[in-house]
Design a protein around this motif. Structure first.
Motif, mmCIF file in Angstrom:
data_model
loop_
_atom_site.group_PDB
_atom_site.id
_atom_site.type_symbol
_atom_site.label_atom_id
_atom_site.label_comp_id
_atom_site.label_asym_id
_atom_site.label_seq_id
_atom_site.Cartn_x
_atom_site.Cartn_y
_atom_site.Cartn_z
ATOM 1 N N ILE A 241 0.843 -1.202 0.000
ATOM 2 C CA ILE A 241 0.000 0.000 0.000
ATOM 3 C C ILE A 241 0.876 1.250 0.000
ATOM 4 O O ILE A 241 0.581 2.237 -0.687
ATOM 5 C CB ILE A 241 -0.951 -0.010 1.213
ATOM 6 C CG1 ILE A 241 -2.033 -1.088 1.033
ATOM 7 C CG2 ILE A 241 -1.600 1.361 1.399
ATOM 8 C CD1 ILE A 241 -2.895 -1.288 2.251
ATOM 9 N N CYS A 242 1.969 1.215 0.760
ATOM 10 C CA CYS A 242 2.854 2.376 0.833
ATOM 11 C C CYS A 242 3.692 2.537 -0.433
ATOM 12 O O CYS A 242 3.800 3.632 -0.985
ATOM 13 C CB CYS A 242 3.765 2.259 2.055
ATOM 14 S SG CYS A 242 2.926 2.461 3.640
ATOM 15 N N TRP A 243 4.310 1.443 -0.882
ATOM 16 C CA TRP A 243 5.234 1.520 -2.007
ATOM 17 C C TRP A 243 4.553 1.358 -3.362
ATOM 18 O O TRP A 243 5.160 1.676 -4.390
ATOM 19 C CB TRP A 243 6.317 0.449 -1.863
ATOM 20 C CG TRP A 243 7.373 0.804 -0.872
ATOM 21 C CD1 TRP A 243 7.459 0.370 0.417
ATOM 22 C CD2 TRP A 243 8.499 1.665 -1.069
ATOM 23 N NE1 TRP A 243 8.559 0.916 1.037
ATOM 24 C CE2 TRP A 243 9.229 1.708 0.135
ATOM 25 C CE3 TRP A 243 8.958 2.414 -2.155
ATOM 26 C CZ2 TRP A 243 10.386 2.460 0.299
ATOM 27 C CZ3 TRP A 243 10.121 3.159 -2.002
ATOM 28 C CH2 TRP A 243 10.817 3.183 -0.795
ATOM 29 N N GLY A 244 3.319 0.878 -3.395
ATOM 30 C CA GLY A 244 2.631 0.647 -4.665
ATOM 31 C C GLY A 244 2.490 1.888 -5.529
ATOM 32 O O GLY A 244 2.950 1.905 -6.682
ATOM 33 N N PRO A 245 1.840 2.961 -5.021
ATOM 34 C CA PRO A 245 1.693 4.174 -5.843
ATOM 35 C C PRO A 245 3.024 4.745 -6.312
ATOM 36 O O PRO A 245 3.137 5.230 -7.440
ATOM 37 C CB PRO A 245 0.975 5.150 -4.892
ATOM 38 C CG PRO A 245 0.268 4.273 -3.920
ATOM 39 C CD PRO A 245 1.159 3.091 -3.717
ATOM 40 N N TYR A 246 4.035 4.681 -5.459
ATOM 41 C CA TYR A 246 5.360 5.195 -5.804
ATOM 42 C C TYR A 246 5.947 4.434 -6.984
ATOM 43 O O TYR A 246 6.415 5.027 -7.965
ATOM 44 C CB TYR A 246 6.253 5.082 -4.568
ATOM 45 C CG TYR A 246 7.691 5.503 -4.770
ATOM 46 C CD1 TYR A 246 8.055 6.841 -4.690
ATOM 47 C CD2 TYR A 246 8.683 4.565 -5.012
ATOM 48 C CE1 TYR A 246 9.377 7.233 -4.850
ATOM 49 C CE2 TYR A 246 10.005 4.941 -5.176
ATOM 50 C CZ TYR A 246 10.343 6.270 -5.097
ATOM 51 O OH TYR A 246 11.649 6.660 -5.263
ATOM 52 N N ASN A 247 5.927 3.104 -6.941
ATOM 53 C CA ASN A 247 6.493 2.296 -8.017
ATOM 54 C C ASN A 247 5.679 2.402 -9.300
ATOM 55 O O ASN A 247 6.239 2.405 -10.395
ATOM 56 C CB ASN A 247 6.596 0.839 -7.578
ATOM 57 C CG ASN A 247 7.802 0.588 -6.693
ATOM 58 O OD1 ASN A 247 8.903 0.361 -7.169
ATOM 59 N ND2 ASN A 247 7.584 0.638 -5.387
ATOM 60 N N GLY A 272 5.877 13.717 -5.264
ATOM 61 C CA GLY A 272 6.248 14.040 -3.894
ATOM 62 C C GLY A 272 5.312 13.412 -2.880
ATOM 63 O O GLY A 272 5.745 12.891 -1.844
ATOM 64 N N ILE A 273 4.002 13.420 -3.171
ATOM 65 C CA ILE A 273 3.019 12.804 -2.268
ATOM 66 C C ILE A 273 3.222 11.293 -2.188
ATOM 67 O O ILE A 273 3.216 10.702 -1.103
ATOM 68 C CB ILE A 273 1.592 13.141 -2.739
ATOM 69 C CG1 ILE A 273 1.341 14.648 -2.617
ATOM 70 C CG2 ILE A 273 0.564 12.366 -1.921
ATOM 71 C CD1 ILE A 273 0.034 15.105 -3.231
ATOM 72 N N CYS A 274 3.416 10.652 -3.340
ATOM 73 C CA CYS A 274 3.626 9.198 -3.365
ATOM 74 C C CYS A 274 4.925 8.825 -2.648
ATOM 75 O O CYS A 274 4.993 7.783 -1.980
ATOM 76 C CB CYS A 274 3.658 8.693 -4.801
ATOM 77 S SG CYS A 274 2.073 8.772 -5.653
ATOM 78 N N ARG A 275 5.930 9.666 -2.755
ATOM 79 C CA ARG A 275 7.195 9.380 -2.102
ATOM 80 C C ARG A 275 7.058 9.481 -0.588
ATOM 81 O O ARG A 275 7.623 8.663 0.154
ATOM 82 C CB ARG A 275 8.274 10.323 -2.617
ATOM 83 C CG ARG A 275 9.644 10.074 -2.022
ATOM 84 C CD ARG A 275 10.689 10.930 -2.702
ATOM 85 N NE ARG A 275 10.257 12.311 -2.806
ATOM 86 C CZ ARG A 275 10.827 13.202 -3.609
ATOM 87 N NH1 ARG A 275 11.833 12.840 -4.381
ATOM 88 N NH2 ARG A 275 10.406 14.452 -3.650
ATOM 89 N N ILE A 276 6.326 10.462 -0.099
ATOM 90 C CA ILE A 276 6.096 10.573 1.339
ATOM 91 C C ILE A 276 5.382 9.328 1.858
ATOM 92 O O ILE A 276 5.736 8.765 2.899
ATOM 93 C CB ILE A 276 5.277 11.845 1.656
ATOM 94 C CG1 ILE A 276 6.121 13.090 1.402
ATOM 95 C CG2 ILE A 276 4.797 11.830 3.100
ATOM 96 C CD1 ILE A 276 5.337 14.387 1.507
ATOM 97 N N LEU A 277 4.353 8.871 1.112
ATOM 98 C CA LEU A 277 3.636 7.654 1.496
ATOM 99 C C LEU A 277 4.568 6.450 1.505
ATOM 100 O O LEU A 277 4.529 5.626 2.430
ATOM 101 C CB LEU A 277 2.472 7.413 0.529
ATOM 102 C CG LEU A 277 1.653 6.136 0.753
ATOM 103 C CD1 LEU A 277 0.972 6.170 2.111
ATOM 104 C CD2 LEU A 277 0.623 5.965 -0.356
ATOM 105 N N ALA A 278 5.423 6.347 0.498
ATOM 106 C CA ALA A 278 6.346 5.211 0.413
ATOM 107 C C ALA A 278 7.343 5.222 1.566
ATOM 108 O O ALA A 278 7.576 4.198 2.218
ATOM 109 C CB ALA A 278 7.083 5.243 -0.929
#
Length: 343
Positions: A241-247, A272-278
């Protein structure tokens, strides 16, 4: 993709350069840097407490505990790099070329080891639940887990060194940078390799294993013994869930290039938002582990131990003082009674 993602603390589009061009992107960089500091604080606290609880209370020969211990170490290694990337976002790279390479190595070491260890832990659950305790001997299973952890670290170190060699610190008009300076073909090849081998392939393995695990658990009459499966499932789910959007965004970046400045700006904000989540994943695992009632009890005992000792010592001091007062009071009364009797 993997290599270029170290730039600007993981920025694929060199957002550190864009940050000096407009106030909005600079605001995103400022928010990103602030979040990195918060994630660093919570991750160090959570994972350090988790390590202490595991070492003090748990049996580290247990395979699941062994994987959790290695994951906590992996998260802490990743966490160490966050203050450096935060400074990079808030200002520019001020730490020199060696720190640029070393922080890049730790960054990828934490990321690679996490995904490999999570996949190995899922396969271990699959073997225990679906294949009915194969290998049958606990000692053999423990050795297999230790070999898996050692292999995960060896592979991660080798891949991280390869990534760290490609980055370097460079002085520019906007300030110093820490980025990958490979050509476009190598960068895109890195994108495909990281997304394919270190996200989609582990994701496919995890989905297959947990589909079989859930099928077996739902068919079982006694489900209490499968509580560990739930904890491991939550750990793995939190990672994806954390790394999915980033990748996924990195994969899109390898196929699509913004045509105008506004598109690039919006892409940088989304990235930037996806990276913070990741990056927040490194402080998620301690929260997931608290789903275990036993670990919660151990954590409370660990946090209260000093307080409990203080209370016990105060209680003992209070009791001794009370006894002394009673003895003194009794002696005084006896003296008064003797004096009256003599009169």
């Amino acid at each position: 993709m993997a290599n270029n993602s170290t730039g600007s603390g993981g920025g694929v589009n060199n957002s550190s350069d864009v940050g000096y061009l407009n106030d909005e992107t600079f605001t995103i960089n400022t928010i990103t840097g602030a979040f990195f500091i918060l994630i660093f604080i919570f991750s160090v606290m959570g994972n350090s407490l988790l390590l202490c609880v595991l070492v003090v209370y748990e049996n580290l020969k247990n395979v699941t505990n062994l994987f959790i211990l290695n994951l906590a170490c992996s998260d802490l290694i990743f966490t160490v790099t966050l203050p450096f990337w935060a400074v990079y976002h808030l200002h520019h790279w001020i730490f020199g070329d060696f720190a640029c390479k070393f922080m890049t190595l730790l960054y990828f070491l934490g990321f690679y080891s996490s995904i490999i260890l999570l996949t190995a832990m899922t396969v271990d659950r699959f073997i225990i639940v679906v294949l009915h305790n194969w290998p049958s001997k606990p000692v053999r299973r423990q050795r297999c887990a230790m070999v898996a952890c050692a292999a995960a670290w060896a592979i991660s170190i080798a891949a991280s060194v390869s990534d760290a060699i490609k980055v370097k610190a460079e002085n520019r008009l906007q300030g110093s940078t820490c980025e990958d300076h490979s050509d476009v073909f190598d960068v895109k090849l890195g994108y495909y390799l990281q997304v394919s081998l270190l996200f989609f392939l582990p994701f496919a393995i995890v989905v297959f294993c947990y589909s079989a695990i859930l099928k077996t658990v739902l068919q079982a009459t006694n489900r209490k013994r499968h509580r560990t499966v739930v904890v491991v499932l939550c750990i793995v789910a939190a990672f994806f869930i954390c790394w999915g959007p980033y990748n996924i965004l990195l994969f899109i970046c390898s196929l699509y290039e913004p045509e105008c400045f506004n598109e690039e700006e919006h892409f940088d904000i989304a990235y930037g938002i996806c990276r913070i989540l990741a990056y927040s994943h490194c402080c998620m695992n301690p929260l997931v582990y608290m789903l275990s009632q036993k670990l919660r009890r151990y954590l409370l005992d660990f946090l209260r131990c000093e307080k409990a000792r203080r209370k016990n010592s105060e209680r003992g001091t209070g009791q001794s003082t009370s006894v002394y007062q009673n003895v003194a009071f009794t002696a005084h009364n006896s003296a008064v009674m003797l004096e009256l009797h003599s009169k």
